[in-house]
Design a protein around this motif. Structure first.
Motif, PDB file in Angstrom:
ATOM      1  N   HIS A   1       0.691  -1.322   0.134  1.00 43.95           N
ATOM      2  CA  HIS A   1       0.040   0.069   0.232  1.00 43.95           C
ATOM      3  C   HIS A   1       0.979   1.446  -0.053  1.00 43.95           C
ATOM      4  CE1 HIS A   1      -4.111  -1.822   0.577  1.00 43.95           C
ATOM      5  NE2 HIS A   1      -3.312  -2.697   1.047  1.00 43.95           N
ATOM      6  N   ASP A   2       2.191   1.287   0.182  1.00 42.26           N
ATOM      7  CA  ASP A   2       2.849   2.365   0.398  1.00 42.26           C
ATOM      8  C   ASP A   2       4.342   2.145  -0.068  1.00 42.26           C
ATOM      9  OD1 ASP A   2       4.123   4.879   0.960  1.00 42.26           O
ATOM     10  OD2 ASP A   2       4.110   4.654   2.881  1.00 42.26           O
ATOM     11  N   PRO A   3       4.566   1.703  -1.297  1.00 42.80           N
ATOM     12  CA  PRO A   3       5.788   1.133  -1.857  1.00 42.80           C
ATOM     13  C   PRO A   3       7.112   1.851  -1.489  1.00 42.80           C
ATOM     14  CG  PRO A   3       4.207   1.039  -3.615  1.00 42.80           C
ATOM     15  CD  PRO A   3       3.497   1.954  -2.617  1.00 42.80           C
ATOM     16  N   VAL A   4       8.117   1.344  -1.502  1.00 37.41           N
ATOM     17  CA  VAL A   4       9.591   2.043  -1.401  1.00 37.41           C
ATOM     18  C   VAL A   4       9.528   3.160  -2.664  1.00 37.41           C
ATOM     19  CG1 VAL A   4      11.879   1.968  -1.260  1.00 37.41           C
ATOM     20  CG2 VAL A   4      10.487   0.316  -0.208  1.00 37.41           C
ATOM     21  N   ASP A   5       9.959   4.356  -2.430  1.00 37.19           N
ATOM     22  CA  ASP A   5      10.295   5.255  -3.522  1.00 37.19           C
ATOM     23  C   ASP A   5      11.348   4.941  -4.408  1.00 37.19           C
ATOM     24  OD1 ASP A   5       8.410   7.100  -2.416  1.00 37.19           O
ATOM     25  OD2 ASP A   5       9.963   8.218  -1.128  1.00 37.19           O
ATOM     26  N   VAL A   6      11.221   4.915  -5.636  1.00 33.05           N
ATOM     27  CA  VAL A   6      12.043   4.635  -6.736  1.00 33.05           C
ATOM     28  C   VAL A   6      13.209   5.773  -6.694  1.00 33.05           C
ATOM     29  CG1 VAL A   6      12.418   4.292  -9.111  1.00 33.05           C
ATOM     30  CG2 VAL A   6      10.308   3.862  -8.114  1.00 33.05           C
ATOM     31  N   ALA A   7      14.299   5.339  -6.365  1.00 32.28           N
ATOM     32  CA  ALA A   7      15.420   6.064  -6.381  1.00 32.28           C
ATOM     33  C   ALA A   7      15.839   6.837  -7.779  1.00 32.28           C
ATOM     34  CB  ALA A   7      16.739   5.634  -5.848  1.00 32.28           C
ATOM     35  N   PRO A   8      15.869   8.113  -8.085  1.00 33.85           N
ATOM     36  CA  PRO A   8      16.290   8.595  -9.384  1.00 33.85           C
ATOM     37  C   PRO A   8      17.508   8.266  -9.960  1.00 33.85           C
ATOM     38  CG  PRO A   8      16.309  10.478  -7.885  1.00 33.85           C
ATOM     39  CD  PRO A   8      15.951   9.411  -7.009  1.00 33.85           C
ATOM     40  N   TRP A   9      17.690   8.048 -10.963  1.00 31.73           N
ATOM     41  CA  TRP A   9      19.015   7.730 -11.669  1.00 31.73           C
ATOM     42  C   TRP A   9      19.757   9.183 -11.927  1.00 31.73           C
ATOM     43  CZ3 TRP A   9      21.144   9.772 -16.195  1.00 31.73           C
ATOM     44  CH2 TRP A   9      22.392   9.393 -16.579  1.00 31.73           C
ATOM     45  N   THR A  10      21.074   9.154 -11.661  1.00 30.13           N
ATOM     46  CA  THR A  10      21.954  10.363 -11.622  1.00 30.13           C
ATOM     47  C   THR A  10      23.082  10.029 -12.637  1.00 30.13           C
ATOM     48  OG1 THR A  10      22.962   9.758  -9.655  1.00 30.13           O
ATOM     49  CG2 THR A  10      21.331  11.226  -9.789  1.00 30.13           C
ATOM     50  N   PRO A  11      23.420  10.795 -13.368  1.00 28.32           N
ATOM     51  CA  PRO A  11      24.841  10.667 -14.224  1.00 28.32           C
ATOM     52  C   PRO A  11      26.035  10.406 -13.284  1.00 28.32           C
ATOM     53  CG  PRO A  11      23.524  12.517 -15.026  1.00 28.32           C
ATOM     54  CD  PRO A  11      22.977  12.094 -13.648  1.00 28.32           C
ATOM     55  N   GLY A  12      26.951   9.373 -13.814  1.00 29.12           N
ATOM     56  CA  GLY A  12      28.160   9.160 -13.008  1.00 29.12           C
ATOM     57  C   GLY A  12      29.357   9.195 -13.965  1.00 29.12           C
ATOM     58  N   GLU A  13      30.465   8.745 -13.415  1.00 34.01           N
ATOM     59  CA  GLU A  13      31.599   8.936 -14.224  1.00 34.01           C
ATOM     60  C   GLU A  13      31.931   7.776 -15.034  1.00 34.01           C
ATOM     61  OE1 GLU A  13      33.693  11.207 -13.457  1.00 34.01           O
ATOM     62  OE2 GLU A  13      32.577  12.089 -12.022  1.00 34.01           O
ATOM     63  N   ALA A  14      32.364   7.937 -16.215  1.00 36.34           N
ATOM     64  CA  ALA A  14      32.881   7.035 -17.045  1.00 36.34           C
ATOM     65  C   ALA A  14      33.696   5.938 -16.606  1.00 36.34           C
ATOM     66  CB  ALA A  14      33.437   7.668 -18.322  1.00 36.34           C
ATOM     67  N   ALA A  15      33.831   4.763 -17.259  1.00 35.44           N
ATOM     68  CA  ALA A  15      34.931   3.756 -16.797  1.00 35.44           C
ATOM     69  C   ALA A  15      36.040   4.134 -17.113  1.00 35.44           C
ATOM     70  CB  ALA A  15      34.424   2.366 -17.512  1.00 35.44           C
ATOM     71  N   PRO A  16      37.074   3.694 -16.193  1.00 36.15           N
ATOM     72  CA  PRO A  16      38.478   3.887 -16.123  1.00 36.15           C
ATOM     73  C   PRO A  16      38.907   3.082 -17.521  1.00 36.15           C
ATOM     74  CG  PRO A  16      37.822   3.169 -13.978  1.00 36.15           C
ATOM     75  CD  PRO A  16      36.808   2.959 -14.772  1.00 36.15           C
ATOM     76  N   ALA A  17      39.923   3.924 -17.969  1.00 37.94           N
ATOM     77  CA  ALA A  17      40.434   3.250 -19.304  1.00 37.94           C
ATOM     78  C   ALA A  17      40.516   1.657 -19.405  1.00 37.94           C
ATOM     79  CB  ALA A  17      41.739   3.837 -19.893  1.00 37.94           C
ATOM     80  N   GLU A  18      41.183   1.254 -18.298  1.00 37.98           N
ATOM     81  CA  GLU A  18      41.519  -0.217 -18.200  1.00 37.98           C
ATOM     82  C   GLU A  18      40.320  -1.134 -18.106  1.00 37.98           C
ATOM     83  OE1 GLU A  18      42.051   1.264 -13.738  1.00 37.98           O
ATOM     84  OE2 GLU A  18      42.176   2.086 -16.012  1.00 37.98           O
ATOM     85  N   TYR A  19      38.925  -0.470 -17.854  1.00 37.07           N
ATOM     86  CA  TYR A  19      37.912  -1.403 -18.077  1.00 37.07           C
ATOM     87  C   TYR A  19      37.129  -1.223 -19.120  1.00 37.07           C
ATOM     88  CZ  TYR A  19      39.445  -2.666 -13.254  1.00 37.07           C
ATOM     89  OH  TYR A  19      40.113  -3.316 -12.108  1.00 37.07           O
ATOM     90  N   ALA A  20      37.158  -0.028 -19.930  1.00 29.84           N
ATOM     91  CA  ALA A  20      36.207   0.401 -20.864  1.00 29.84           C
ATOM     92  C   ALA A  20      35.912  -0.783 -21.823  1.00 29.84           C
ATOM     93  CB  ALA A  20      36.777   1.913 -21.517  1.00 29.84           C
ATOM     94  N   SER A  21      36.930  -1.465 -22.425  1.00 30.31           N
ATOM     95  CA  SER A  21      36.883  -2.120 -23.500  1.00 30.31           C
ATOM     96  C   SER A  21      36.101  -3.661 -22.942  1.00 30.31           C
ATOM     97  CB  SER A  21      38.177  -2.581 -24.213  1.00 30.31           C
ATOM     98  OG  SER A  21      39.188  -3.252 -23.244  1.00 30.31           O
ATOM     99  N   ALA A  22      36.045  -3.661 -21.607  1.00 31.05           N
ATOM    100  CA  ALA A  22      35.247  -4.823 -21.117  1.00 31.05           C
ATOM    101  C   ALA A  22      34.001  -4.820 -20.884  1.00 31.05           C
ATOM    102  CB  ALA A  22      35.985  -5.100 -19.719  1.00 31.05           C
ATOM    103  N   LEU A  23      33.364  -3.355 -21.341  1.00 32.11           N
ATOM    104  CA  LEU A  23      31.728  -3.248 -21.206  1.00 32.11           C
ATOM    105  C   LEU A  23      31.121  -3.809 -22.206  1.00 32.11           C
ATOM    106  CD1 LEU A  23      31.986   0.348 -19.704  1.00 32.11           C
ATOM    107  CD2 LEU A  23      32.300  -1.873 -18.502  1.00 32.11           C
ATOM    108  N   GLY A  24      29.723  -3.985 -22.110  1.00 32.89           N
ATOM    109  CA  GLY A  24      28.998  -4.602 -22.963  1.00 32.89           C
ATOM    110  C   GLY A  24      28.572  -5.954 -22.933  1.00 32.89           C
ATOM    111  N   PRO A  25      27.920  -6.559 -23.956  1.00 37.96           N
ATOM    112  CA  PRO A  25      27.596  -8.024 -23.933  1.00 37.96           C
ATOM    113  C   PRO A  25      28.665  -8.840 -24.104  1.00 37.96           C
ATOM    114  CG  PRO A  25      26.920  -7.053 -25.885  1.00 37.96           C
ATOM    115  CD  PRO A  25      27.539  -5.909 -25.279  1.00 37.96           C
TER     116      PRO A  25
END
Length: 428
Positions: free
Chosen positions: A324-348
């Motif tokens: 009857h009183d669900p938990v509020d949905v936290a808004p998404w906020t912009p964050g930092e880009a991935a460090p260079a060493e992990y950028a090419s590991a992202l995705g499927p």
């Protein structure tokens, strides 16, 4: 809570009180995102009820604080830290999880004669207590085990269990209505007659050396806040990871209920997991339950020996509150880009014919698949990470790079992950 949730929770408490003929009842819900809700029938706002075995959750936290401070290990034998005439080979973990195999009660006819041994006598008579099961054989509830854990706390702190409880939990958390011994105003506990509406008062007695298992008194408001603390602890009092560890199953009672380190864990019909503890003493029943995922706790205390709906009702209060009183949905906020060493590991990525998606979020590498909580990785070395949350916790994730430094493959728990859907013998 919102008005609709409050009305429905109040209706549930009134229904239980009428149907199960509870002389006095108090209920409360505490949420991290809402003001507390409390409701009472035939009890004042600070009137105490006996909470029985809910006491064990306090004793368990006191033990885990000792572990976190490096004063003991969960797999240490009890006899390493407490001088006992027998059963000193049982581990702290086994005692916490009710898998030590100790008989349920101290030596003697405690609940028949109400002859509860004092501290010294309880320890002296440990040698007369049976090991009814082999350690680790199965779950077997034991008040004696928790009495020994309380004596362990006293020995390691160099004080009494009662003083350690006050100094390390009740005072820091502001649980002013929670005490070891009753203080006015106190609810009288009753046995309600089976075939008439008559009630008979039950005696209020001290549990002596058994106190760390069943002695405490409290209010529904304090107990709901205690439940919320177990769901969302103050790190100055208990590390959040330790609270999660306490609710991690150590032994199964049945297919829907398991036992952690002082905490009962139950699977609900809606798929949620609730944790907490019930309590029973002559004239009283209690239920103190929490949902850690939604940071909500609930407590129901009743002045009846035979109102079985009391310890079950907190589960319904949590469900109704969230419905009857669900938990509020936290808004998404912009964050930092991935460090260079992990950028090419992202995705499927693909592994064993299934698709996994890696993200950088909140300053950490995560793996996500639909319907599951994200797996979180922590860096451990060059091109080496380890899963700290989610699936395959503890396993290593190894990044494989080409000559230009781009991640072209991964191995997680030795299973290979590829950008394309490949058979097991196709090359990266």
């Amino acid at each position: 809570m919102g008005n609709a949730a409050e009305r429905e929770c109040e209706r549930l408490v009134r229904r239980l009180q009428a149907d199960e003929r509870v002389p006095a009842i108090a209920a409360a819900v505490a949420r991290a995102d809402r003001p507390d809700w409390e409701f009472r029938l035939n009890a004042g706002p600070h009137e105490q009820f006996r909470i029985g075995s809910v006491t064990k959750t306090f004793t368990a936290v006191l033990v885990m604080q000792l572990r976190d401070e490096g004063l003991l290990g969960l797999d240490d034998p009890l006899g390493t830290h407490l001088d006992v005439p027998s059963h000193g080979d049982l581990t702290v973990r086994d005692l916490l999880s009710h898998t030590a195999g100790l008989q349920r009660e101290p030596y003697g006819q405690v609940w028949d004669t109400i002859d509860v041994p004092a501290d010294e006598r309880l320890i002296a008579e440990v040698g007369k207590a049976e090991a009814v099961l082999a350690p680790g054989d199965r779950w077997h509830y034991s008040n004696l085990a928790y009495a020994l854990l309380g004596h362990l706390v006293a020995a390691k702190r160099g004080t009494t269990w009662e003083r350690a409880l006050a100094e390390r939990l009740l005072e820091p958390l502001g649980l002013a209505d929670t005490t070891v011994r009753p203080r006015p105003p106190v609810t009288q506990g009753y046995l309600v007659d089976a075939y008439t509406d008559a009630v008979r008062p039950e005696p209020h007695f001290d549990t002596g050396g058994l106190a760390p298992a069943a002695q405490m008194w409290s209010t529904a408001g304090d107990m709901a806040r205690w439940a919320l603390f177990l769901a969302d602890p103050d790190p100055a009092v208990l590390a959040p990871e330790t609270a999660r560890e306490m609710a991690r199953p150590q032994a199964f009672v049945d297919w829907n209920r398991a036992w952690g380190l002082g905490i009962s864990v139950q699977r609900q019909d809606d798929g949620r997991t609730h944790a907490g503890h019930g309590g029973a003493m002559p004239g009283f029943l209690a239920g103190v339950i929490y949902d850690a995922a939604n940071r909500i706790g609930a407590a129901v205390l009743g002045s009846s020996s035979n109102a079985d709906g009391v310890p079950a009702l907190p589960h319904r209060l949590i469900a109704v509150s969230l419905e009857h009183d669900p938990v509020d949905v936290a808004p998404w906020t912009p964050g930092e880009a991935a460090p260079a060493e992990y950028a090419s590991a992202l995705g499927p990525w693909w592994s064993e014919g299934h698709r996994f998606v890696f993200h950088w979020s909140g300053g950490r590498l995560e793996m996500r698949v639909p319907g599951m909580k994200p797996t979180v990785f922590a860096p451990e070395g060059a091109d080496l990470l380890r899963a700290t949350e989610g699936r395959e916790v503890g396993e290593r994730l190894e990044l494989v790079r080409d000559g230009d430094g781009h991640v072209v493959g991964m191995r997680w728990a030795t299973y290979r992950f590829t950008r394309d859907l490949l058979t097991s013998d196709e090359n990266l």
